[in-house]
Design an enzyme around this catalytic site. Structure first.
Site, PDB file in Angstrom:
ATOM      1  N   LYS A 186       1.747   1.600 -21.123  1.00 43.40           N
ATOM      2  CA  LYS A 186       2.669   0.478 -20.935  1.00 43.40           C
ATOM      3  C   LYS A 186       2.038  -0.599 -20.052  1.00 43.40           C
ATOM      4  CE  LYS A 186       5.930   0.735 -17.601  1.00 43.40           C
ATOM      5  NZ  LYS A 186       6.023  -0.416 -16.678  1.00 43.40           N
ATOM      6  N   ASN A 187       1.446  -0.172 -18.939  1.00 43.58           N
ATOM      7  CA  ASN A 187       0.951  -1.153 -17.970  1.00 43.58           C
ATOM      8  C   ASN A 187      -0.314  -1.865 -18.438  1.00 43.58           C
ATOM      9  OD1 ASN A 187       3.081  -0.626 -16.351  1.00 43.58           O
ATOM     10  ND2 ASN A 187       1.945   0.527 -14.797  1.00 43.58           N
TER      11      ASN A 187
ATOM     12  N   ASP B 269       2.840   5.529  -8.988  1.00 45.85           N
ATOM     13  CA  ASP B 269       3.661   5.814 -10.167  1.00 45.85           C
ATOM     14  C   ASP B 269       3.733   7.304 -10.507  1.00 45.85           C
ATOM     15  OD1 ASP B 269       4.286   3.172 -10.405  1.00 45.85           O
ATOM     16  OD2 ASP B 269       2.983   2.768 -12.116  1.00 45.85           O
TER      17      ASP B 269
ATOM     18  N   CYS C  32      12.174  -3.108 -11.011  1.00 45.92           N
ATOM     19  CA  CYS C  32      12.627  -1.878 -10.364  1.00 45.92           C
ATOM     20  C   CYS C  32      13.083  -2.173  -8.939  1.00 45.92           C
ATOM     21  CB  CYS C  32      11.483  -0.878 -10.282  1.00 45.92           C
ATOM     22  SG  CYS C  32      11.190   0.027 -11.771  1.00 45.92           S
TER      23      CYS C  32
ATOM     24  N   ARG D 293      12.082   2.793 -20.564  1.00 50.87           N
ATOM     25  CA  ARG D 293      11.222   1.662 -20.207  1.00 50.87           C
ATOM     26  C   ARG D 293       9.760   2.108 -20.189  1.00 50.87           C
ATOM     27  NH1 ARG D 293      12.456  -1.248 -14.883  1.00 50.87           N
ATOM     28  NH2 ARG D 293      10.648  -2.335 -15.715  1.00 50.87           N
TER      29      ARG D 293
ATOM     30  N   ARG E 294       8.860  -6.412  -3.241  1.00 58.04           N
ATOM     31  CA  ARG E 294       7.917  -6.780  -4.301  1.00 58.04           C
ATOM     32  C   ARG E 294       7.799  -8.283  -4.512  1.00 58.04           C
ATOM     33  NH1 ARG E 294       8.365  -2.555  -9.226  1.00 58.04           N
ATOM     34  NH2 ARG E 294       6.168  -3.030  -9.408  1.00 58.04           N
TER      35      ARG E 294
HETATM   36  C1  UD1 Z   1       1.849  -2.579 -11.139  1.00 57.90           C
HETATM   37  C2  UD1 Z   1       2.436  -1.611 -12.137  1.00 57.90           C
HETATM   38  C3  UD1 Z   1       3.388  -0.645 -11.461  1.00 57.90           C
HETATM   39  C4  UD1 Z   1       2.711   0.044 -10.296  1.00 57.90           C
HETATM   40  C5  UD1 Z   1       2.046  -0.959  -9.371  1.00 57.90           C
HETATM   41  C6  UD1 Z   1       1.209  -0.311  -8.284  1.00 57.90           C
HETATM   42  C7  UD1 Z   1       2.463  -2.941 -14.169  1.00 57.90           C
HETATM   43  C8  UD1 Z   1       3.265  -3.637 -15.193  1.00 57.90           C
HETATM   44  N1  UD1 Z   1       3.139  -2.374 -13.163  1.00 57.90           N
HETATM   45  O1  UD1 Z   1       2.937  -3.314 -10.599  1.00 57.90           O
HETATM   46  O2  UD1 Z   1       3.829   0.325 -12.427  1.00 57.90           O
HETATM   47  O3  UD1 Z   1       3.657   0.781  -9.563  1.00 57.90           O
HETATM   48  O4  UD1 Z   1       1.181  -1.831 -10.123  1.00 57.90           O
HETATM   49  O5  UD1 Z   1       0.259   0.524  -8.839  1.00 57.90           O
HETATM   50  O6  UD1 Z   1       1.255  -2.860 -14.262  1.00 57.90           O
HETATM   51  N2  UD1 Z   1       2.512  -7.508  -3.500  1.00 57.90           N
HETATM   52  C9  UD1 Z   1       2.663  -8.563  -2.641  1.00 57.90           C
HETATM   53  N3  UD1 Z   1       2.590  -9.829  -3.145  1.00 57.90           N
HETATM   54  C10 UD1 Z   1       2.352 -10.074  -4.466  1.00 57.90           C
HETATM   55  C11 UD1 Z   1       2.176  -8.986  -5.333  1.00 57.90           C
HETATM   56  C12 UD1 Z   1       2.266  -7.711  -4.814  1.00 57.90           C
HETATM   57  O7  UD1 Z   1       2.894  -8.388  -1.453  1.00 57.90           O
HETATM   58  O8  UD1 Z   1       2.288 -11.245  -4.847  1.00 57.90           O
HETATM   59  C13 UD1 Z   1       2.616  -6.128  -2.983  1.00 57.90           C
HETATM   60  C14 UD1 Z   1       3.791  -5.376  -3.590  1.00 57.90           C
HETATM   61  O9  UD1 Z   1       4.993  -5.635  -2.918  1.00 57.90           O
HETATM   62  C15 UD1 Z   1       3.343  -3.950  -3.429  1.00 57.90           C
HETATM   63  C16 UD1 Z   1       1.825  -4.039  -3.595  1.00 57.90           C
HETATM   64  O10 UD1 Z   1       1.491  -5.401  -3.388  1.00 57.90           O
HETATM   65  O11 UD1 Z   1       3.637  -3.464  -2.150  1.00 57.90           O
HETATM   66  C17 UD1 Z   1       1.313  -3.608  -4.951  1.00 57.90           C
HETATM   67  O12 UD1 Z   1       1.984  -4.332  -5.970  1.00 57.90           O
HETATM   68  P1  UD1 Z   1       1.284  -4.726  -7.342  1.00 57.90           P
HETATM   69  O13 UD1 Z   1      -0.041  -4.043  -7.411  1.00 57.90           O
HETATM   70  O14 UD1 Z   1       1.331  -6.190  -7.497  1.00 57.90           O
HETATM   71  O15 UD1 Z   1       2.258  -4.065  -8.384  1.00 57.90           O
HETATM   72  P2  UD1 Z   1       2.676  -4.662  -9.784  1.00 57.90           P
HETATM   73  O16 UD1 Z   1       1.549  -5.400 -10.394  1.00 57.90           O
HETATM   74  O17 UD1 Z   1       3.991  -5.316  -9.663  1.00 57.90           O
END
Ligand code: UD1
Length: 422
Positions: A22-23, A309, A120, A401, A125
């Site tokens: 999915k990711n 995850d 979620c 999902r 986030r």
């Molecule tokens: C992706 C995955 C999700 C997984 C996560 C971490 C997808 C679609 N989803 O989510 O399943 O749980 O990686 O492995 O690929 N953060 C910030 N600012 C930002 C972006 C992120 O502070 O602009 C923080 C987030 O709050 C979190 C951390 O960085 O604490 C990691 O988030 P991120 O790696 O961005 O997760 P996603 O890409 O949303």
């Protein structure tokens, strides 16, 4: 709303086919926005999040062919004639990954309006890293009425970007945008998840010049116009890890066909420490366990660390292990929402900040429980498989999902599981 009923205590046996990730699929679908040629993706999992992304892209005017509906099939996406650069709240709120359209839209069409995402309920986030990165590439960002407005009338320009946290989504968003920016972009402290390397592989086949994807420094020579291609999506390492834990917790023997050991090094290490047999086979992974397993301490980290995850799922294994296990969560705050539900099934867990102390008990007992998010839902399924008696999980729409046909796959392995339609 549908429920899932499980009668626990049956060891799982047989072979399960791991679906496309999915990711990986979500950013790959978004990559279609970078070109006016068709992009064909195969091994697309049949999941609600994939449908949501398809709806969002269709809203923008992407022409999508889905020959095998909901069957883990092939998708062809064509963004030759976009009609809108606005990603509305109604669709974005369903799935946080919708933010990925921001970079490609502003890179190719020089403007984009995307609702601030929901997703979620696991912590705040934010998307600040996505926005700061795009600003470094020359986009002007304005936040207004819950929407992000990005514009770059003269086009994006390559830049050096240092991510404060190795965010998966920000790395993907910026990598895609940089392929169309003028000049070189270097992403420092990039996320190293295999899904990023899979995206870069596809972008490379589309004509992009990307080096280092999968490491913490990614270099993109932008500016070329991209063509279409055909890309087969990598196997879902989180789904594979979940089925590995299902085999382990039921004392079964399961072959995870298509799973790749190199993407699961940290979880495999943890399972082996607990006493689970994990062997690499030509076609995937063989997982077997017998009797009560040992407790293991672990902490989640960005890849190649233990994946957040899989934290809820491994915690279930620890609830019935011999001894105590300390589980740390460093990637997301508020990602222990499954704990009170597991406690209803007899688990002994105390949470303090980002740490959970799990004291292993002999057995879990079936109970009515409620799913709170995607990975928490799968952990309740695992708990149900291991528990004595019947477990009924409500709010299972979260499962759809991220897990393709989960009750059918588990039933084929011998689980007593059924979906009860409301
Ligand atoms: C992706 C995955 C999700 C997984 C996560 C971490 C997808 C679609 N989803 O989510 O399943 O749980 O990686 O492995 O690929 N953060 C910030 N600012 C930002 C972006 C992120 O502070 O602009 C923080 C987030 O709050 C979190 C951390 O960085 O604490 C990691 O988030 P991120 O790696 O961005 O997760 P996603 O890409 O949303």
């Amino acid at each position: 709303m549908d429920k899932i009923r499980i009668l626990g205590g049956r060891p799982l046996h047989g072979e399960v086919e791991i679906s496309g990730a999915k990711n990986a699929a979500l950013p790959l679908m978004v990559a279609s926005l970078l070109t006016d040629a068709p992009l064909t993706l195969s091994r697309v999992p049949g999941l609600a999040d994939i449908d949501t992304m398809a709806r969002l892209l269709a809203e923008l005017g992407v022409d999508i062919e889905m020959p095998e509906k909901n069957g883990g099939g092939t998708l062809t996406l064509n963004a030759a004639a976009l009609t809108s650069t606005v990603a509305p709240y109604e669709l974005v709120r369903r799935m946080r990954a919708s933010i990925l359209v921001l970079g490609p839209l502003v890179a190719r069409f020089r403007e984009a309006t995307v609702s601030l995402p929901g997703g979620c309920a696991i912590g705040t986030r934010p998307v600040d890293l996505h926005l700061a990165g795009l600003e470094r590439l020359g986009a002007r960002i304005v936040l207004e009425d819950g929407y992000i407005h990005a514009s770059a009338p003269g086009g994006l320009k390559g830049a050096e970007i240092h991510l404060a946290t190795p965010s998966v989504g920000a790395t993907e968003n910026l990598m895609m945008a940089a392929t169309l920016a003028d000049g070189e972009t270097v992403l420092h402290n990039a996320a190293r998840e295999p899904e990023i390397a899979d995206l870069a592989l596809c972008l490379g086949a589309m004509g992009a010049d990307i080096a280092g994807a999968g490491s913490d420094c990614v270099r993109i020579q932008g500016g070329a116009s991209l063509s279409g291609t055909h890309h087969r999506i990598m196997a879902d390492r989180i789904e594979a890890g979940t089925y590995a834990i299902a085999a382990a917790i039921t004392g079964g023997k399961v072959v995870l066909s298509g799973a790749r050991a190199e993407h699961l090094a940290a979880p495999i290490d943890c399972l082996r420490q607990a006493g689970v047999t994990v062997e690499e086979r030509n076609t995937g992974l063989f997982v077997a366990a017998n009797g009560r397993l040992g407790a293991v301490n672990l902490t989640t980290h960005p890849y190649p660390g233990f994946p957040t995850d899989l934290q809820a799922q491994i915690m279930v294994l620890m609830t019935v292990a011999k001894g105590s296990s300390l589980i740390g969560e460093t990637v997301f705050e508020n990602r222990f929402m499954h704990v009170p539900e597991l406690a209803r099934m007899g688990a002994d867990i105390s949470v303090s900040g980002g740490n959970a102390l799990v004291r292993g008990v002999e057995r879990l007992r079936g109970a009515p429980v409620m799913a709170t998010d995607l990975r928490a839902s799968s952990c309740l399924v695992l708990a149900g498989l291991a528990a004595e008696g019947e477990t009924v999980i409500s709010r299972v729409y979260h499962l759809g999902r991220g897990y393709e046909r989960i009750e059918k796959k588990l039933a084929a392995l011998g689980a007593d599981i059924e979906r009860i339609a409301s």
